[in-house]
Design an enzyme around this catalytic site. Structure first.
Site, PDB file in Angstrom:
ATOM      1  N   CYS A   1       0.952  -1.081   0.050  1.00 13.29           N
ATOM      2  CA  CYS A   1       0.088   0.024  -0.100  1.00 13.29           C
ATOM      3  C   CYS A   1       0.750   1.175   0.058  1.00 13.29           C
ATOM      4  O   CYS A   1       1.898   1.430   0.361  1.00 13.29           O
ATOM      5  CB  CYS A   1      -0.868   0.210   1.203  1.00 13.29           C
TER       6      CYS A   1
ATOM      7  N   GLY B   1       1.006   0.238  -5.259  1.00  6.28           N
ATOM      8  CA  GLY B   1      -0.389  -0.656  -5.099  1.00  6.28           C
ATOM      9  C   GLY B   1      -1.163  -0.369  -6.216  1.00  6.28           C
ATOM     10  O   GLY B   1      -1.627   1.117  -6.484  1.00  6.28           O
TER      11      GLY B   1
ATOM     12  N   ASN C   1      -0.851   0.872   6.193  1.00 10.01           N
ATOM     13  CA  ASN C   1       0.277   0.322   5.194  1.00 10.01           C
ATOM     14  C   ASN C   1       0.780  -0.741   6.132  1.00 10.01           C
ATOM     15  O   ASN C   1       1.544  -0.105   7.179  1.00 10.01           O
ATOM     16  CB  ASN C   1       1.124   1.147   4.560  1.00 10.01           C
ATOM     17  N   GLY C   2       1.166  -1.979   5.871  1.00  9.11           N
ATOM     18  CA  GLY C   2       1.703  -2.918   6.618  1.00  9.11           C
ATOM     19  C   GLY C   2       1.183  -4.069   7.010  1.00  9.11           C
ATOM     20  O   GLY C   2       0.001  -4.407   6.305  1.00  9.11           O
TER      21      GLY C   2
ATOM     22  N   CYS D   1      12.381  -1.222   6.586  1.00 10.63           N
ATOM     23  CA  CYS D   1      12.304  -2.266   5.606  1.00 10.63           C
ATOM     24  C   CYS D   1      13.341  -2.039   4.862  1.00 10.63           C
ATOM     25  O   CYS D   1      13.495  -0.764   3.978  1.00 10.63           O
ATOM     26  CB  CYS D   1      10.972  -2.391   4.939  1.00 10.63           C
TER      27      CYS D   1
ATOM     28  N   TYR E   1      13.967  -2.031  -3.694  1.00  8.18           N
ATOM     29  CA  TYR E   1      13.290  -2.223  -4.917  1.00  8.18           C
ATOM     30  C   TYR E   1      11.714  -1.231  -4.820  1.00  8.18           C
ATOM     31  O   TYR E   1      11.436  -0.677  -5.602  1.00  8.18           O
ATOM     32  CB  TYR E   1      12.588  -3.622  -4.856  1.00  8.18           C
TER      33      TYR E   1
ATOM     34  N   CYS F   1      15.151  -3.831   8.929  1.00 11.32           N
ATOM     35  CA  CYS F   1      14.796  -5.342   8.862  1.00 11.32           C
ATOM     36  C   CYS F   1      15.499  -5.900   7.755  1.00 11.32           C
ATOM     37  O   CYS F   1      15.658  -5.337   6.767  1.00 11.32           O
ATOM     38  CB  CYS F   1      13.355  -5.319   8.888  1.00 11.32           C
TER      39      CYS F   1
HETATM   40  S1  SF4 Z   1      13.188  -6.363   4.795  1.00  9.04           S
HETATM   41 FE1  SF4 Z   1      11.802  -7.043   6.335  1.00  9.04          FE
HETATM   42  S2  SF4 Z   1      10.046  -5.753   6.081  1.00  9.04           S
HETATM   43 FE2  SF4 Z   1      11.252  -5.506   4.221  1.00  9.04          FE
HETATM   44  S3  SF4 Z   1      10.474  -7.004   2.915  1.00  9.04           S
HETATM   45 FE3  SF4 Z   1      11.963  -8.040   3.667  1.00  9.04          FE
HETATM   46  S4  SF4 Z   1      11.071  -9.091   5.734  1.00  9.04           S
HETATM   47 FE4  SF4 Z   1       9.536  -7.619   4.742  1.00  9.04          FE
END
Ligand code: SF4
Length: 492
Positions: free
Chosen positions: A16, A42, A116-117, A255, A261, A452
């Site tokens: 999103c 999206g 979003n999430g 993220c 990307y 992450c």
């Molecule tokens: S880095 Fe973490 S939040 Fe981002 S796509 Fe990968 S698992 Fe999902």
């Protein structure tokens, strides 16, 4: 006979984009433009809720913002406040139910939410809430937030929202609209981006804006003020702007794939230029996986900045050897059975004059199932390439995302069970190189471990209670399948 060809792209899809306005006479129009700039996040459905100070007005539909928000529709979304949402969905017939914002009428008044999430303990909460008598309209995780808001003893909405959000786990960048306030919230780990902006109104005064990405501010000539901080709730009302830290601080988990990307390269995400990260990824890829070749060719569009970086670092010329057709819609009506199975050719076409007889370094941002990459390698060979060396500007994707990115199951991810050597053979490439995880962190300037990287490591920063549900249903516990529990009368 005609039938639809679904573009089951061998790629990730983000869930999103969100955009909000406070204090502008043309709030819905600005929100439409904001969604237009966030369309890459999206394309399957979009919606806007506006407020004129006493009522909320909603319109949402399947399709892209441009198709949905024609002038007649925007005219029915009056008022100086608005939030909008654009989403990607795989939910087929139920897709319109998944469209957001959602709008409810509860004991805290009329409220609209755009999320979003993805929450990771929503299934657990749903079981508990149903046990206590809550009636769910859908299996949406956003609906869990709504029920928790309604059950809160807090006197005002921001208090109830804080109560609700302190009980859920996972990723949310959330916009909430009432008759007279706009609230923007980011989860305490800050998985998904959310930024605050300001716009000068020519007739006097200023409006506040909130968006998933800064590129939406650029379109409106608005000023990027700052990120909404992880664990922060920004409440904008007539009395001004108020920042509330509703949750204790947790280690950041921004993220990293936004930089690889999702986000547009012209956006600033988590305080850093996306284009800068992607070019750095290309440079590091060239250092980690050098090869003798004649030209560097990106898989457009998302592979372009990394290919530029690879070319700059390796001093091998950059060439647009593949051309992308930008005019293919979400679905394509095939004229007849006889010309089916265009596959990737509908989207990409090689420039034979550039490729013929050349040793090619083909740069892409990721390999998901491997099927599309294999077709692209074959296409480049058929156009006369002498050698094809595939270079990927992220590490092997071995595990799904549970924080709002629509990824295939672990079994479907080619790198979850195959070595780079096996993948290289599958692709039919002469060599394959992925950027390493330390290089990826370096490219986004992550010196403090603020990102992450779970889809590359399989190690997740939250409990994955929802995992059982997702895997036993063979489907994600959808993050946005809420139809409004109590309809508000002003849907236009
Ligand atoms: S880095 Fe973490 S939040 Fe981002 S796509 Fe990968 S698992 Fe999902």
């Amino acid at each position: 006979m005609t039938h639809k060809l679904a573009f089951a792209d061998d790629h990730f899809h983000d869930e999103c984009g969100v955009f909000g306005v406070f204090g502008h006479p043309e709030a819905a129009n600005l929100t439409y433009l904001g969604l237009y700039a966030l369309q890459h996040r999206g394309q399957e459905s979009a919606g806007i809720v506006s407020s004129d100070g006493s009522e909320l007005y909603l319109h949402r539909a399947m399709g892209e913002a441009e198709e949905i928000f024609v002038p007649g529709v925007l005219a029915k979304l009056p008022g100086p406040l608005a939030i909008g949402h654009t989403r990607y969905s795989t939910a087929g017939d139920k897709a319109l139910l998944n469209a957001q914002p959602i709008m409810i009428d509860c004991n805290k008044g009329k409220v609209a939410l755009g999320h979003n999430g993805n929450l990771t303990n929503a299934a657990e909460w749903r079981r508990k809430l149903e046990h206590r008598g809550s009636i769910f309209q859908t299996n949406s995780d956003t609906e869990v937030i709504v029920h928790l808001i309604a059950r809160s003893q807090a006197r005002n909405l921001s208090g109830a929202l804080g109560d609700a959000l302190n009980q859920v786990e996972g990723a949310y960048s959330l916009l909430v609209l009432t008759q007279d306030e706009l609230i923007a919230v980011r989860d305490p780990r800050g998985f998904r981006p959310l930024v605050l902006g300001r716009l000068t109104i020519p007739t006097g005064g200023e409006a506040w804006l909130v968006a998933s990405e800064t590129c939406a501010f650029d379109l409106l000539d608005a000023q990027y003020v700052r990120e909404i901080e992880p664990g922060e709730m920004v409440r904008i009302s007539r009395s001004g702007i108020e920042s509330i830290h509703f949750a204790p601080e947790k280690p950041r988990q921004q993220c990293i794939f936004e930089h690889v990307y999702f986000a547009r390269p012209d956006s600033i995400i988590f305080g850093r230029s996306v284009n800068e990260s992607r070019e750095a990824l290309g440079r590091l890829l060239a250092r980690e996986h050098p090869v003798e070749a004649d030209i560097v060719v990106p898989v457009p569009d998302s592979g372009v900045p990394a290919a530029v970086g690879y070319s700059l670092e390796s001093k091998i010329p950059f060439r647009m050897g593949l051309i992308r057709n930008h005019y293919i819609g979400r679905t394509f009506i095939e004229p007849s059975q006889a010309i089916r199975n265009f596959g990737v050719k509908l989207k990409l076409n090689p420039v034979r004059g550039l490729i013929e007889g050349q040793r090619i370094i083909l740069v892409d941002d990721s390999i998901v199932r491997g099927t599309t990459s294999r077709k692209i390698v074959r296409m480049v060979r058929e156009a006369g390439a002498r050698e094809v060396h595939v270079r990927i500007s992220c590490p092997p994707t071995i595990s799904p995302c549970y924080y709002g990115v629509d990824t295939p199951t672990r079994e479907e991810l080619i790198a979850s069970s195959n070595s780079p050597e096996d993948i290289c053979k599958f692709l039919g490439a002469d060599s394959l190189g992925y950027v390493s995880l330390p290089a990826l962190r370096q490219a986004v300037n992550d010196t403090k471990g603020n990102f992450c990287t779970s889809c590359y490591t399989g190690v997740y920063p939250t409990d994955l209670v929802q995992l059982e549900v997702r895997e036993s249903n063979g489907n994600a516990f959808d993050n946005t399948t809420l139809e409004k529990p109590v309809p508000v009368e002003h849907e236009v």
